[in-house]
Enzyme design. Structure first.
Site, PDB file in Angstrom:
ATOM      1  N   SER A 146       1.521-101.560  15.412  1.00  7.03           N
ATOM      2  CA  SER A 146       0.334-101.013  14.754  1.00  7.03           C
ATOM      3  C   SER A 146       0.613-100.929  13.262  1.00  7.03           C
ATOM      4  CB  SER A 146       0.001 -99.622  15.284  1.00  7.03           C
ATOM      5  OG  SER A 146      -0.995 -98.997  14.488  1.00  7.03           O
ATOM      6  N   TYR A 159       1.152 -90.932  17.239  1.00  4.53           N
ATOM      7  CA  TYR A 159       1.023 -92.359  17.529  1.00  4.53           C
ATOM      8  C   TYR A 159       1.815 -93.183  16.505  1.00  4.53           C
ATOM      9  CZ  TYR A 159      -1.478 -96.857  18.095  1.00  4.53           C
ATOM     10  OH  TYR A 159      -1.810 -98.178  18.288  1.00  4.53           O
TER      11      TYR A 159
END
Length: 275
Positions: A146, A159
């Site tokens: 990500s 996250y």
């Protein structure tokens, strides 16, 4: 004489987190390219629908339940895949979800959940397939990272921390696998239109977007599509042996700005044509 043997004609692939979004798109794209695909996720009903569609389109696919937070589930999934499709030549590790919240407001248990899925789960999958790949001196492990693992983003601290840990793990794998014939890669999606995070309320989304804008992380409103990431993963997987796509970041292109002539037309329309 080539430095490496080419990829084998048959390359069984595992795609995790395949019940929707990037995982489902990746499984579909790989099957279209001739990869036999084993898809895994907790929502087996969604996997069944995906497999039916892949087979209807002429691809080869099987589905098995998978929970990457459960060591036995991972072992059973890999064993079922090998028994059904053959030795795993490609792993695409993309299982995960996103639990938003400021770090000082979410619990340590919530933080741990994100680490368990995105980092520990990815490690379980890698260690389940890598020994056999190393023994064969070929194979690919591709991790879905990500952009938040590269540049942290408010309200996504758990996250982002898990994805940053994944970056470190993949880099170590690349160093440790050098000379084995096995390649480790990571693909970093930018904002992507998937179901992940779309269960959020307006009360949650508003402050999050405000903070993103404050830190220069919400420049425009366009999102990637899952198929965009699937295309990137497929490119990495099909790269001929002898080179390795170490890391790839994919960002959505901004909407087109009006061309100067178009802007001039708009101004004339607002002000009236000159006499």
């Amino acid at each position: 004489m080539p430095r490496f043997d080419p990829h084998p004609d048959r390359r069984p692939a595992i795609v995790t987190g395949a019940s929707s979004g990037i995982g489902a798109a990746t499984a579909t794209a790989l099957a279209e390219r001739g990869f036999p695909v084993a898809v895994g996720a907790r929502r087996i009903d969604k996997l069944t629908e995906l497999v039916d569609q892949i087979r209807a389109d002429g691809g080869e696919a099987v589905a098995f339940p998978l929970d990457v937070t459960d060591a036995d589930s991972v072992k059973n999934f890999v064993a079922q895949t090998v028994e059904t499709l053959g030795e795993v030549e490609l792993l695409v590790s993309g299982a995960g979800d996103m639990i938003p919240g400021r770090l000082y407001e979410i619990s340590t248990e919530t933080f741990l959940d994100q680490v368990q899925v995105h980092l520990i789960g990815a490690n379980r999958l890698a260690t389940a397939v890598l020994p056999a790949m190393v023994a064969r001196q070929r194979g690919d492990v591709i991790f879905i990272g990500s952009d938040t693992g590269l540049v942290q983003r408010p309200h996504m601290g758990a996250y982002g921390a898990a994805k940053a840990g994944l970056v470190a793990m993949v880099k170590n794998l690349q160093m440790e696998l050098e000379g084995t014939g096995v390649r480790a890669s990571i693909v970093h999606p930018g904002p992507t239109l998937t179901s992940m995070g779309w269960q959020l309320s307006a009360e949650q989304v508003g402050p999050m977007l405000e903070d993103w804008a404050k830190w220069g992380q919400a420049r425009h409103s366009y999102f990637l599509r899952p198929a965009d990431i699937a295309r990137a993963v497929t490119f990495v997987a099909e790269t001929p042996r002898g080179s390795n796509i170490v890391s790839m970041e994919v960002q959505p292109e901004a909407p087109l700005s009006d061309a100067p002539a178009k802007r001039q037309e708009l101004r004339l329309g607002e002000e009236g044509m000159p006499s």
